[in-house]
Motif scaffolding. Structure first.
Motif, short mmCIF file in Angstrom:
data_model
loop_
_atom_site.label_atom_id
_atom_site.label_comp_id
_atom_site.label_asym_id
_atom_site.label_seq_id
_atom_site.Cartn_x
_atom_site.Cartn_y
_atom_site.Cartn_z
N UNK A 141 0.84 -1.19 0.00
CA UNK A 141 0.00 0.00 0.00
C UNK A 141 0.88 1.24 0.00
N UNK A 142 0.49 2.27 -0.77
CA UNK A 142 1.32 3.46 -0.89
C UNK A 142 1.24 4.38 0.32
N UNK A 143 0.36 4.08 1.26
CA UNK A 143 0.21 4.94 2.45
C UNK A 143 0.98 4.42 3.65
N UNK A 144 0.80 3.13 3.96
CA UNK A 144 1.45 2.60 5.17
C UNK A 144 2.46 1.49 4.89
N UNK A 145 2.51 0.99 3.66
CA UNK A 145 3.49 -0.04 3.33
C UNK A 145 3.03 -1.45 3.60
N UNK A 146 1.77 -1.65 3.93
CA UNK A 146 1.25 -2.99 4.19
C UNK A 146 1.21 -3.81 2.90
N UNK A 147 1.70 -5.05 2.91
CA UNK A 147 1.68 -5.85 1.68
C UNK A 147 0.27 -6.18 1.23
N UNK A 148 0.03 -6.11 -0.07
CA UNK A 148 -1.25 -6.48 -0.65
C UNK A 148 -1.26 -7.98 -0.92
#
Length: 727
Positions: free
Chosen positions: A381-388
């Motif tokens: 995710x471009x906001x928090x870096x959580x993997x999709x």
């Protein structure tokens, strides 16, 4: 490297293949099917293209499989699922740069020499299409017949702008014409007159309006001083502009947004101002802005989107704090560059970044993202870096050391590891845990090289796992079980070099084959004096440098094999070549003019960028009136020119490893540098010749070095390192 940057292969287990022979390669290239495996690539990603109109990207790297598909070193990956397109053709060697053509096809650059199934492994144009270092693959999977720059060395960077494709790397010719490290080819395939003429490698290219920004290793452009960064107009031959940021170290990545150029690399100053590994400079003047992310190690990739700059590389901290950011960080474009909350928290290096919509695509050597398994490629995710959910699942990456992913392979004369039986070869995780891998050799291992799912071993042994394997064997990287590959040499193998599907062997042998008579008579064997090349399928090639004495070291770059040893002559005509020689990879192996002429044995050799680093017993390099003192170590350009690099060691160098801008040396020496600084058996020297503070201080000789990310593995006869027991 580049290798070649010294690109070490860290790939995972392969499986038995059933080959699908192509009926027509020209239209749509199909793939070799693999069975009984999980989905995923088997090696790291070096490059990620911008998406095409469907969001599909071309991934290039050191992998050879997207299981169950035999992809070669590049693959087309879908935007949402991460599924591979198996109809895209194979590439026969690593891909380092890629860009979309805007119509579903892709331009690629790297180390390759042909594209296609290439079942024979010889790039003969029968079941493949020859393409030296750069190619255009159409949307239907066919190779563009009209686009063929035909370069003479590796491509590291590539950018498409309008009707031009800009290429950068270590090449010096394109289509037979002089193009020093950078060239432009129209999308129709015509070489333009654009020729910036740089002194050293180009590793980054970005285009803004009528200007091409270049980054790399060079120190001059167009005959004028330009340290690691330069700007050239797109028109004509490429006029050098006044733009001159003057970073003090390598530039590996460039990003452009509006009137600002973002630089990433190994530098610590830009234009004399402190800027640690990342900087923003004015696109016209080259003057550094106040933007300063302050990374603690190198930046390898940059992507700019809106008001955010995404960075990837070797670093583990960022910002003024500094704040922990493992291998990836995001910084605002405003002011000094505020570190955002975006934090993928990877477990290893990022080499490539791409942005699409709300996703940031990452490629590199990592295996986890935020604690979630993502092998070598991930979308976060471009906001928090959580993997999709997007997950291509790229599988894991003494006398000899080889590194494969998180595994370190050791070879030598030992019979136990930590009290456990391991005869001459063993594998340990990077945390030191002994694995089950156990080839069980009956004599010494002197050389290790890893390719795909296979570990190639050379030495004095005659059996592997109880099977007859005379001096060379190939074993599964996971199980340690010997494959059918069996060159069967009559004497020791000291060195192994790998390029594509060819294994180069060097040592004391004089023939290959069953040789039941034991006399190398050419009846049941084939003469090969101290060097030979065998395909991964086990076929002996015609390559035959014909050395008159032993080979201790091999380095392969592009179309050249560099040899070091005890020999005095090379080639069919027994041409004088004292201790070092270079031979083409093609045909029987044509001896080149490269001739450093050291005065004693060469025991170690490494090729990085445009330099060949030599180590051994020698004290001088050169001939006639050009003999120059070089005690135990020297660097020679690939064109044969001796460089000023001079570590000045007081004893033999037996092992060399190159990582980034540092050359690691191991051997018998106890001092290094102009001031004969104490360095017991191991030292590190920058590529510009500066002795570093790195000092393991070993109490015995070093015979092997393996450099992987931030760690250097040493093997030898020592029992302590820095006073700490290390046997």
């Amino acid at each position: 490297m580049i290798t070649s940057r010294n690109f070490e292969r860290r790939l995972v287990p392969a499986v038995i293949a059933s080959i699908v022979v192509l009926l027509s390669f020209a239209s749509v290239a199909q793939a070799t099917e693999r069975i009984s495996v999980l989905n995923g690539f088997n090696g790291p990603v070096n490059a990620i293209s911008e998406p095409d109109s469907n969001g599909t990207r071309y991934f290039g790297g050191d992998f050879t499989l997207f299981q169950p598909w035999d992809t070669g070193y590049g693959a087309l990956i879908g935007a949402s699922s991460g599924d591979v397109n198996p109809t895209f053709p194979k590439v026969n060697a690593p891909v380092y740069a890629t860009a979309s053509d805007g119509s579903g096809g892709f331009y690629i650059g790297g180390l390759f020499s042909c594209i296609g199934p290439n079942i024979s492994g010889n790039c003969d144009g029968v079941d493949d299409v020859p393409r030296n270092y750069a190619a255009h693959i159409n949307a239907d999977g066919s190779v563009d017949p009209s686009w063929n720059p035909n370069l003479n060395n590796v491509v590291l960077a590539l950018a498409v702008s309008g009707s031009n494709v800009y290429l950068g790397g270590y090449f010096t010719t394109a289509g037979g014409e002089s193009r020093i490290r950078a060239a432009a080819v129209t999308t129709a395939g015509t070489l333009t007159g654009w020729n910036p003429n740089l002194t050293d490698g180009v590793s980054a290219i970005a285009v803004l309006d009528s200007t091409v920004y270049l980054g790399g290793y060079f120190t001059t452009a167009g005959g004028e001083s330009r340290n690691r960064a330069a700007a050239v107009t797109t028109s004509g031959t490429g006029t050098l502009t006044d733009w001159n940021p003057n970073p003090n170290g390598i530039v590996w990545a460039i990003g452009v947004l509006d009137s600002t150029v973002y630089l990433g690399g190994e530098f610590t100053t830009v234009g004399g101002q402190s800027r640690s590994r990342a900087a923003a400079v004015n696109a016209t003047t080259g003057v550094a802005t106040s933007w300063n992310p302050n990374l603690n190690s190198g930046v390898r990739a940059i992507a700019v989107l809106g008001s955010t700059v995404y960075l990837g590389g070797f670093f583990t901290t960022a910002g003024a704090g500094p704040t922990t950011r493992n291998y990836a960080a995001a910084v605002t474009t405003s002011g000094t560059g505020t570190l955002t909350d975006w934090n993928p928290n990877l477990n290893s290096t990022v080499f490539a970044i791409g942005v699409l919509g709300s996703n940031v695509y990452l490629g590199g050597w990592f295996n986890t993202v935020g604690g979630t398994t993502r092998n070598y490629a991930a979308a976060v995710d471009d906001t928090n870096g959580t993997p999709t959910s997007w997950n291509p699942n790229l599988g894991s990456g003494v006398s000899a050391i080889g590194v494969l992913g998180s595994t370190v392979y050791l070879g030598g004369s030992f019979a136990t590891i930590g009290g456990t039986t391991r005869n001459r070869a063993a594998a340990l995780d990077t945390d030191g845990t002994l694995t089950d891998w156990n080839p069980n050799l009956n004599d010494r291992v002197s050389a290790i090289s890893v390719l795909g799912s296979t570990v190639y071993l050379g030495g004095d042994f005659t059996t592997a796992g109880g099977q007859s394997r005379s001096r060379a064997a190939a074993v599964d990287a996971t199980t340690g079980i010997a494959t059918s590959w069996n060159p069967n040499l009559n004497n020791s193998v000291n060195a192994i070099g790998v390029l594509g599907s060819t294994i180069y062997l060097g040592g004391w042998f004089t023939c290959i084959g069953p040789n039941t008579s034991g006399n190398c008579d050419g009846v049941d064997d084939v003469p090969r004096s101290r060097a030979a090349a065998v395909t991964t399928a086990g076929t002996l090639t015609s390559w035959n440098p014909n050395l008159n004495n032993g080979v201790y070291a091999i380095g392969v770059l592009g179309s050249t094999v560099y040899l070091g040893g005890a020999f005095d002559t090379a080639g069919a005509g027994a041409t004088p070549r004292r201790r070092a020689a270079a031979v083409t990879t093609s045909g029987t192996g044509t001896l080149t003019d490269w001739n450093p002429n050291p005065d004693n044995d060469v025991l170690a050799l490494a090729v990085s960028g445009s330099n060949v680093y030599l180590g051994g017993w020698f004290n001088t390099v050169g001939a006639g009136d050009e003999v120059v003192t070089r005690n135990s170590a020297a660097a020679v350009d690939t064109d044969g020119t001796l460089t000023s690099w001079n570590p000045n060691l007081n004893g033999a160098v037996r092992a060399i490893g190159v990582l980034g801008s540092t050359v690691y040396l191991g051997g018998s020496f106890t001092t290094a540098g102009v001031g004969t600084t104490p360095r017991n058996r191991a030292a590190a020297v920058t590529t510009d010749g500066t002795l570093t503070s790195w000092n393991p201080n070993l109490n015995g000789d070093v015979y092997a070095i393996g450099a992987f990310e931030s760690t250097v593995y040493l093997g030898g006869d020592f029992t302590t390192a820095g006073g700490t027991p290390r046997s």
